[in-house]
Scaffold this motif. Sequence first.
Motif, PDB file in Angstrom:
ATOM      1  N   PHE A 149       0.861  -1.179   0.000  1.00  0.00           N
ATOM      2  CA  PHE A 149       0.000   0.000   0.000  1.00  0.00           C
ATOM      3  C   PHE A 149       0.896   1.227   0.000  1.00  0.00           C
ATOM      4  CE2 PHE A 149      -4.192  -1.787   1.121  1.00  0.00           C
ATOM      5  CZ  PHE A 149      -3.817  -3.077   1.430  1.00  0.00           C
ATOM      6  N   SER A 150       0.491   2.231  -0.733  1.00  0.00           N
ATOM      7  CA  SER A 150       1.289   3.444  -0.711  1.00  0.00           C
ATOM      8  C   SER A 150       0.424   4.695  -0.825  1.00  0.00           C
ATOM      9  CB  SER A 150       2.324   3.430  -1.844  1.00  0.00           C
ATOM     10  OG  SER A 150       1.692   3.221  -3.085  1.00  0.00           O
ATOM     11  N   PHE A 151       0.914   5.721  -0.191  1.00  0.00           N
ATOM     12  CA  PHE A 151       0.260   7.031  -0.261  1.00  0.00           C
ATOM     13  C   PHE A 151       1.309   8.027  -0.695  1.00  0.00           C
ATOM     14  CE2 PHE A 151      -2.604  10.432   0.998  1.00  0.00           C
ATOM     15  CZ  PHE A 151      -1.736  11.470   1.283  1.00  0.00           C
ATOM     16  N   GLY A 152       0.967   8.918  -1.597  1.00  0.00           N
ATOM     17  CA  GLY A 152       1.948   9.910  -2.014  1.00  0.00           C
ATOM     18  C   GLY A 152       1.287  11.219  -2.348  1.00  0.00           C
ATOM     19  N   HIS A 153       1.906  12.289  -1.889  1.00  0.00           N
ATOM     20  CA  HIS A 153       1.433  13.610  -2.283  1.00  0.00           C
ATOM     21  C   HIS A 153       2.620  14.423  -2.726  1.00  0.00           C
ATOM     22  CE1 HIS A 153      -0.926  17.266  -2.357  1.00  0.00           C
ATOM     23  NE2 HIS A 153       0.054  17.858  -1.705  1.00  0.00           N
ATOM     24  N   PRO A 154       2.698  14.924  -3.916  1.00  0.00           N
ATOM     25  CA  PRO A 154       1.727  14.777  -4.996  1.00  0.00           C
ATOM     26  C   PRO A 154       1.586  13.361  -5.555  1.00  0.00           C
ATOM     27  CG  PRO A 154       3.655  15.991  -5.745  1.00  0.00           C
ATOM     28  CD  PRO A 154       3.832  15.766  -4.291  1.00  0.00           C
ATOM     29  N   ASN A 155       2.669  12.612  -5.629  1.00  0.00           N
ATOM     30  CA  ASN A 155       2.522  11.193  -5.928  1.00  0.00           C
ATOM     31  C   ASN A 155       3.769  10.438  -5.462  1.00  0.00           C
ATOM     32  OD1 ASN A 155       4.495  10.673  -8.183  1.00  0.00           O
ATOM     33  ND2 ASN A 155       3.256  12.266  -9.147  1.00  0.00           N
ATOM     34  N   VAL A 156       3.599   9.154  -5.271  1.00  0.00           N
ATOM     35  CA  VAL A 156       4.645   8.342  -4.662  1.00  0.00           C
ATOM     36  C   VAL A 156       5.951   8.376  -5.458  1.00  0.00           C
ATOM     37  CG1 VAL A 156       5.272   6.001  -3.966  1.00  0.00           C
ATOM     38  CG2 VAL A 156       2.959   6.821  -3.595  1.00  0.00           C
ATOM     39  N   GLU A 157       5.839   8.162  -6.750  1.00  0.00           N
ATOM     40  CA  GLU A 157       7.033   8.062  -7.592  1.00  0.00           C
ATOM     41  C   GLU A 157       7.935   9.289  -7.487  1.00  0.00           C
ATOM     42  OE1 GLU A 157       8.860   5.990  -9.412  1.00  0.00           O
ATOM     43  OE2 GLU A 157       7.577   4.509  -8.446  1.00  0.00           O
ATOM     44  N   LEU A 158       7.309  10.440  -7.583  1.00  0.00           N
ATOM     45  CA  LEU A 158       8.056  11.702  -7.530  1.00  0.00           C
ATOM     46  C   LEU A 158       8.886  11.808  -6.266  1.00  0.00           C
ATOM     47  CD1 LEU A 158       5.777  14.234  -9.190  1.00  0.00           C
ATOM     48  CD2 LEU A 158       8.087  14.913  -8.574  1.00  0.00           C
ATOM     49  N   PHE A 174       3.967  22.825 -13.181  1.00  0.00           N
ATOM     50  CA  PHE A 174       3.813  21.961 -12.015  1.00  0.00           C
ATOM     51  C   PHE A 174       3.039  22.686 -10.932  1.00  0.00           C
ATOM     52  CE2 PHE A 174       4.752  18.522  -9.252  1.00  0.00           C
ATOM     53  CZ  PHE A 174       4.934  19.077  -8.006  1.00  0.00           C
ATOM     54  N   HIS A 175       3.412  23.944 -10.705  1.00  0.00           N
ATOM     55  CA  HIS A 175       2.734  24.722  -9.674  1.00  0.00           C
ATOM     56  C   HIS A 175       1.261  24.895  -9.996  1.00  0.00           C
ATOM     57  CE1 HIS A 175       5.976  25.619  -7.046  1.00  0.00           C
ATOM     58  NE2 HIS A 175       6.707  26.173  -7.979  1.00  0.00           N
ATOM     59  N   LEU A 176       0.995  25.056 -11.280  1.00  0.00           N
ATOM     60  CA  LEU A 176      -0.393  25.243 -11.686  1.00  0.00           C
ATOM     61  C   LEU A 176      -1.214  23.994 -11.390  1.00  0.00           C
ATOM     62  CD1 LEU A 176      -2.061  27.438 -13.010  1.00  0.00           C
ATOM     63  CD2 LEU A 176      -1.750  26.262 -15.183  1.00  0.00           C
ATOM     64  N   MET A 177      -0.627  22.869 -11.759  1.00  0.00           N
ATOM     65  CA  MET A 177      -1.315  21.607 -11.500  1.00  0.00           C
ATOM     66  C   MET A 177      -1.522  21.436 -10.007  1.00  0.00           C
ATOM     67  SD  MET A 177       0.468  19.015 -14.195  1.00  0.00           S
ATOM     68  CE  MET A 177       0.842  17.897 -12.863  1.00  0.00           C
ATOM     69  N   GLU A 178      -0.495  21.823  -9.262  1.00  0.00           N
ATOM     70  CA  GLU A 178      -0.559  21.677  -7.817  1.00  0.00           C
ATOM     71  C   GLU A 178      -1.717  22.483  -7.240  1.00  0.00           C
ATOM     72  OE1 GLU A 178       1.279  19.742  -6.071  1.00  0.00           O
ATOM     73  OE2 GLU A 178       0.705  20.355  -4.066  1.00  0.00           O
ATOM     74  N   GLN A 237      -4.366  23.472  -8.761  1.00  0.00           N
ATOM     75  CA  GLN A 237      -5.615  22.852  -9.180  1.00  0.00           C
ATOM     76  C   GLN A 237      -5.957  21.672  -8.295  1.00  0.00           C
ATOM     77  OE1 GLN A 237      -7.611  24.146 -11.340  1.00  0.00           O
ATOM     78  NE2 GLN A 237      -9.058  22.521 -10.891  1.00  0.00           N
ATOM     79  N   ARG A 238      -4.959  20.863  -8.052  1.00  0.00           N
ATOM     80  CA  ARG A 238      -5.165  19.681  -7.220  1.00  0.00           C
ATOM     81  C   ARG A 238      -5.638  20.079  -5.837  1.00  0.00           C
ATOM     82  NH1 ARG A 238      -0.831  16.576  -9.473  1.00  0.00           N
ATOM     83  NH2 ARG A 238       0.550  18.071  -8.488  1.00  0.00           N
ATOM     84  N   ASN A 239      -5.043  21.136  -5.313  1.00  0.00           N
ATOM     85  CA  ASN A 239      -5.408  21.537  -3.962  1.00  0.00           C
ATOM     86  C   ASN A 239      -6.849  21.987  -3.871  1.00  0.00           C
ATOM     87  OD1 ASN A 239      -2.964  20.914  -2.881  1.00  0.00           O
ATOM     88  ND2 ASN A 239      -2.111  22.969  -3.137  1.00  0.00           N
ATOM     89  N   GLU A 299     -12.317  20.717  -1.918  1.00  0.00           N
ATOM     90  CA  GLU A 299     -13.721  20.409  -2.159  1.00  0.00           C
ATOM     91  C   GLU A 299     -14.068  18.999  -1.692  1.00  0.00           C
ATOM     92  OE1 GLU A 299     -14.279  23.235  -6.083  1.00  0.00           O
ATOM     93  OE2 GLU A 299     -14.094  21.058  -6.315  1.00  0.00           O
ATOM     94  N   LEU A 300     -13.177  18.085  -1.980  1.00  0.00           N
ATOM     95  CA  LEU A 300     -13.418  16.699  -1.571  1.00  0.00           C
ATOM     96  C   LEU A 300     -13.483  16.589  -0.055  1.00  0.00           C
ATOM     97  CD1 LEU A 300     -11.212  14.681  -4.065  1.00  0.00           C
ATOM     98  CD2 LEU A 300     -13.689  14.748  -3.965  1.00  0.00           C
ATOM     99  N   ASN A 301     -12.590  17.286   0.606  1.00  0.00           N
ATOM    100  CA  ASN A 301     -12.616  17.251   2.067  1.00  0.00           C
ATOM    101  C   ASN A 301     -13.934  17.778   2.617  1.00  0.00           C
ATOM    102  OD1 ASN A 301     -10.329  16.043   3.242  1.00  0.00           O
ATOM    103  ND2 ASN A 301      -9.045  17.757   2.656  1.00  0.00           N
TER     104      ASN A 301
END
Lengths: 217, 247
Positions: free
Chosen positions: A61-70, A87-91, A93-95, A100-102
């Motif tokens: 099992f793995s958790f990664g923010h922004p993602n595990v590989e990075l 990258f910052h833009l995507m970041e 957006q993700r936030n 909203e999800l939270n």
Amino acid sequence: MAKKPSMGRQKIKIAKIEVKNHLQVTFSKRRSGLFKKASELCTLCGVEIAIIVFSPAGKVFSFGHPNVELIVERFLNLNPSATTNSFHLMEAQRNVTVRELNMQLGQILNELEMERKRGEALDQMRKSNQSHYWWEGPIDKHELEQLQDAIQELKKNVGGQVAKVMSQVATYSLLLGPDDGGKDGVFDQYEIKPGQVFVGSNAVVGNNNFGYCHGFF
Amino acid sequence: MTRKKVKLSFITNESSRKATYKKRKKGLMKKVSELSTLCGIDACAIVYSPYESTPEVWPADPRDAQRVIAQFRRVPEMEQSKKMVNQESFIRGRIAKAAEQMKKLQKYNREKEITHLMYQCLTGKGLQGLAVPELNDMGWLLDQNLKEICKRIETLKKEEAPPSGRAALEQKPAVEESGGMERAPLQQMWFSDWMGNPSYQQQQQQMGGLLGYGCGGGASGGDGMILPFNDGGNHNTAAIWCNGFFP
């Protein structure tokens, strides 16, 4: 007497759990809690995290923010953080999405809690009324048959009442004509369209046999 | 230690944020460590922050961490991805789980509600003023109960034992071969299941409540719905009560 839902917080020894079953349950719960804490830390403090965990069964099992590989690559010095504008833009957006999800999660957890309380209230009600219901104690065959009759009688009456209400509805909607837009009032629980008769909360279009088949299932 | 509910959003106050980071990071590492020890499993956590030039790592020795990472990388990529999440997918997963629980709980509570209504109607409450959904649901429940009662009566008739006082019957509606004598053809009806058991996935062996919510052992004839009665797998759908409502 209603059972307590769980044992509550118990102090445990930090050593490998003996009972395999407990071990698996603990793993499952704690892993989930761990990821939750990690997610919160990311949101609250804007940090980047990776967590890798192997289950007792060997699954990973793995958790990664922004993602595990990075994060992993960065750690292994394979990819010294190359942050570009995009990258910052995507970041960002993700936030937004995460925020909203939270909120959505918070809402549904509240609803869940309220529904649970409602369940408890229903339990209470039933408990306090128990003495009124003779069939809840031991009964014999004769009484069973009486109960059967009572239920059949009630069922008949219910059927009759449904028919009565439905015909009122039909009349009402015919009088109103098409497109009355929300004047349903007492019939708010289900939609009425002129010429159609809806039965129950699982609308069965054009089904006029008042089938109970779905009920609340 | 504060026990106020913390709002889950980026902490704008810098010193507050740094303080929170320190505490929570420590807590996180502790949790990873506990998980590893309690369950005897390998784990690794890496945290990058603007406050430290080097990442915070567990296990503390980077070689140990690298070992776990290597282990991770040896796993085929598909397996890796299966249980890999980021914030977004993790939260979505939690939402989905909560929604699932909500559905079940609502069903469960609805059944309690309608059963209560049914009890009231059986003891004299009038049907006027009840809305169609309630009437329909109650009708359904009444039918379920009738089926069950019918079965029980059949069973009792077969047993042919003379009634000998009151006692609770142990279980299955199937005919018991315990021979007439002790076995009084008596029934007990109850709701004990949802009274005593908080979980709404109940699968007990015991007695099915005759009225209302009993054991939801199987999905007999439903789309995985929790049926009010456990009739011991004895699904006799030779509709005893043929009526206009059940085609």
